[in-house]
Design a protein around this motif. Structure first.
Motif, PDB file in Angstrom:
ATOM      1  N   LEU A   9       0.831  -1.195   0.000  1.00  0.00           N
ATOM      2  CA  LEU A   9       0.000   0.000   0.000  1.00  0.00           C
ATOM      3  C   LEU A   9       0.868   1.249   0.000  1.00  0.00           C
ATOM      4  O   LEU A   9       2.003   1.240   0.486  1.00  0.00           O
TER       5      LEU A   9
ATOM      6  N   ASN B  14      -4.564  -0.503  -7.529  1.00  0.00           N
ATOM      7  CA  ASN B  14      -4.694  -1.531  -6.498  1.00  0.00           C
ATOM      8  C   ASN B  14      -3.488  -2.461  -6.575  1.00  0.00           C
ATOM      9  O   ASN B  14      -2.787  -2.513  -7.586  1.00  0.00           O
TER      10      ASN B  14
ATOM     11  N   ILE C  22      -6.129  -5.291  -3.606  1.00  0.00           N
ATOM     12  CA  ILE C  22      -6.293  -4.415  -2.444  1.00  0.00           C
ATOM     13  C   ILE C  22      -6.122  -2.960  -2.901  1.00  0.00           C
ATOM     14  O   ILE C  22      -5.122  -2.639  -3.567  1.00  0.00           O
TER      15      ILE C  22
ATOM     16  N   SER D  24      -5.618   2.464   0.497  1.00  0.00           N
ATOM     17  CA  SER D  24      -6.370   2.036   1.676  1.00  0.00           C
ATOM     18  C   SER D  24      -5.915   2.821   2.906  1.00  0.00           C
ATOM     19  O   SER D  24      -4.718   3.089   3.080  1.00  0.00           O
ATOM     20  N   TYR D  25      -6.862   3.205   3.732  1.00  0.00           N
ATOM     21  CA  TYR D  25      -6.655   3.936   4.993  1.00  0.00           C
ATOM     22  C   TYR D  25      -6.338   5.407   4.792  1.00  0.00           C
ATOM     23  O   TYR D  25      -6.211   6.138   5.767  1.00  0.00           O
TER      24      TYR D  25
ATOM     25  N   THR E 119      -9.705   7.954   5.349  1.00  0.00           N
ATOM     26  CA  THR E 119     -10.770   7.350   6.125  1.00  0.00           C
ATOM     27  C   THR E 119     -11.046   8.156   7.386  1.00  0.00           C
ATOM     28  O   THR E 119     -10.159   8.824   7.920  1.00  0.00           O
TER      29      THR E 119
ATOM     30  N   ASP F 218      -8.970   2.661  11.817  1.00  0.00           N
ATOM     31  CA  ASP F 218      -8.183   2.455  10.607  1.00  0.00           C
ATOM     32  C   ASP F 218      -6.996   3.402  10.514  1.00  0.00           C
ATOM     33  O   ASP F 218      -6.180   3.290   9.596  1.00  0.00           O
TER      34      ASP F 218
ATOM     35  N   LYS G  72      -9.472  -3.969   5.229  1.00  0.00           N
ATOM     36  CA  LYS G  72      -9.508  -3.671   3.789  1.00  0.00           C
ATOM     37  C   LYS G  72      -9.231  -4.916   2.952  1.00  0.00           C
ATOM     38  O   LYS G  72      -8.533  -4.857   1.938  1.00  0.00           O
TER      39      LYS G  72
END
Length: 489
Positions: free
Chosen positions: A269, A444, A448, A452-453, A456, A461, A480
């Protein structure tokens, strides 16, 4: 000679013929050794085959040759299984009729035993080639924490990983993606935590890896990545067993390749670019401050040259009057526009950094420091560039060093935003940054979301993202879609 050329070959049980068979495979190879031997009474005739430098000579002498030479078989028929069970005292000894498999074991440092009258081959583990010691990697040095680092030996690396995770849940699946060099690749994961969809995608993509020689896991990364043309990596890397073990505990997958200390980590990520092992071995205040500084450094190194150019060229009204007069005075006599000034100095800075990295450690550091001071001062004195611009470039370069794994992305983004700011000013910087953010959110890594995060609003998270929460608050693994077992226990 490729393995496909002798996949149907087999030994016949006659010692001289079998030795000739191996001699054809390894003809013109001067380190291929054949040691003939016989039992004490001379009834059993044998040959030991190995590569000089790939085996432990003491192991071959003590555990293979000495027991065989003292053995008196009497009336027993030649039998390699008897040798493996009663005489050979190495940790592993396996009898096989498979000729290609035996050649593969020989290439990896084992010793083969051929017995006159037996058509099979005895493979004894005698690996003893030179290996680099376990040291802390230069690129991931820690103030506190484990000082171990992976080496070029796959056996050593899997052992280091196993020492961190003393659990049968750790699975190590080996394969050989290169048909010519026969290097071993290991896929490591925790069976109860791994993301099954990501694991299946990885296994499918590894089938398409076709290289005659793999020198580093980066060869594989470029082949199996989701987005091959972006400067952002979707597969991470580490050289430390403790970090690799922590990634496994998050449900991630490791790729270990024989011959390199760099281990690939996936899924990867964007926020992981700013995480460091020191974050977890120091207090959560220092860990959080360090991450925030790295994020701020990344934003500055990418946007500072573009913002400076936009303000000097298009938006002078934003700059305070006294500061603007000072900059204008410093630029007096400079013949180049700001855009060309920035390109020249950024180019010079990258040359110095690359030259420093190619030289030996102490010499490289001195070269980078002295070169930057001398060139910067000389350029200002000669009125080639202005003093404020040297400060901007120096700040840009220092901030870029805070995130070394983003080096290639930083260079591309810096030039990308610089081009937009030269045409549209600050509006161009904003527009270019928006395009980059849109690209990041569209990406991605093995299913994933790459961002992500990020953005948020759930506090649960955010505990291990831009800040590092206290250890007692990190009771839950990242979600996630990474793993379904969220509770750490």
């Amino acid at each position: 000679m490729e393995f496909s050329e002798f996949r149907d070959w087999k030994t016949v049980g006659k010692l001289n013929d079998d030795i000739t068979l191996f001699g054809k495979v390894f003809r013109n190879d001067d380190i291929f050794c054949i040691r003939r031997a016989a039992s004490a009474d001379g009834r059993w005739r044998l040959a030991l085959l190995f590569f000089d430098g790939m085996v432990d000579n003491d192991l071959v002498d003590r555990h293979l040759l000495h027991p065989i030479l003292r053995f008196s078989p009497r009336d027993a028929a030649p039998d390699l299984a008897f040798l493996a069970e009663q005489l050979v005292t190495t940790d592993t000894a396996e009898v096989t009729p498979d000729f290609p498999a035996a050649v593969d074991r020989l290439l990896h440092g084992d010793t083969l035993i051929l017995l006159d009258g037996d058509a099979r081959i005895l493979c004894a583990s005698t690996k003893g080639y030179a290996r680099r010691g376990i040291e802390e990697p230069d690129g991931e040095r820690l103030v506190r924490g484990p000082k171990e680092g992976f080496t070029e030996s796959l056996v050593t690396n899997t052992a280091l990983l196993r020492r961190k995770l003393l659990s049968p849940d750790l699975k190590l699946v080996t394969m050989q993606p290169s048909a010519r060099s026969r290097q071993r690749l290991c896929v490591a994961y925790l069976d109860t935590l791994v993301n099954r969809a990501a694991l299946q995608k990885l296994m499918n993509r590894l089938k398409d890896v076709r290289f005659d020689l793999l020198l580093d896991t980066h060869y594989i990364e470029e082949t199996i990545s989701d987005y091959r043309w972006t400067p952002f990596k979707t597969i991470g890397s580490t050289e430390k067993p403790d970090i690799a073990a922590a990634k496994l505990m998050e449900g991630k997958i490791l790729l270990l390749l024989d011959g390199t200390p760099v281990v690939s980590v996936l899924p990867f990520l964007f926020i992981e670019y700013f995480q460091s092992g020191d974050d977890y071995y120091t207090g959560f205040y220092f860990g959080s401050i360090g991450r925030l500084l790295r994020i701020a450094g990344f934003l500055l190194t990418v946007t500072l040259p573009a913002a400076y150019q936009a303000m000097i060229t298009y938006h002078q009204e934003i700059i305070p009057t006294k500061f603007l007069i000072s900059i204008a005075s410093a630029r007096t006599g400079v013949p180049f526009p700001t855009f060309l000034e920035l390109l020249l100095m950024l180019f010079a800075f990258e040359i110095l950094r690359e030259a420093g990295s190619m030289m030996p450690g102490s010499v490289g550091q001195a070269l980078s420091t002295v070169g930057a001071v001398v060139i910067g001062q000389a350029a200002v004195d000669a009125r080639i560039v202005s003093a404020p611009l040297v400060i901007v470039v120096a700040m840009t370069g220092l901030c870029g060093m805070m995130t070394p794994k983003l080096k290639s992305a930083v260079i591309v983004l810096r030039l990308f935003l610089l081009a937009f700011s030269g045409v549209l000013g600050l509006f161009g910087v904003i527009f270019g940054a928006t395009l980059v953010v849109a690209l990041l959110f569209s990406m991605n890594s093995f299913g994933i979301p790459y961002m992500s995060y990020v953005g948020t609003m759930k506090l649960s998270d955010l505990r291990d993202t831009a800040i590092r929460a206290p250890i007692w608050k990190l009771r839950y693994r990242p979600k996630k879609g990474m793993t379904e077992d969220y509770i750490r226990e």
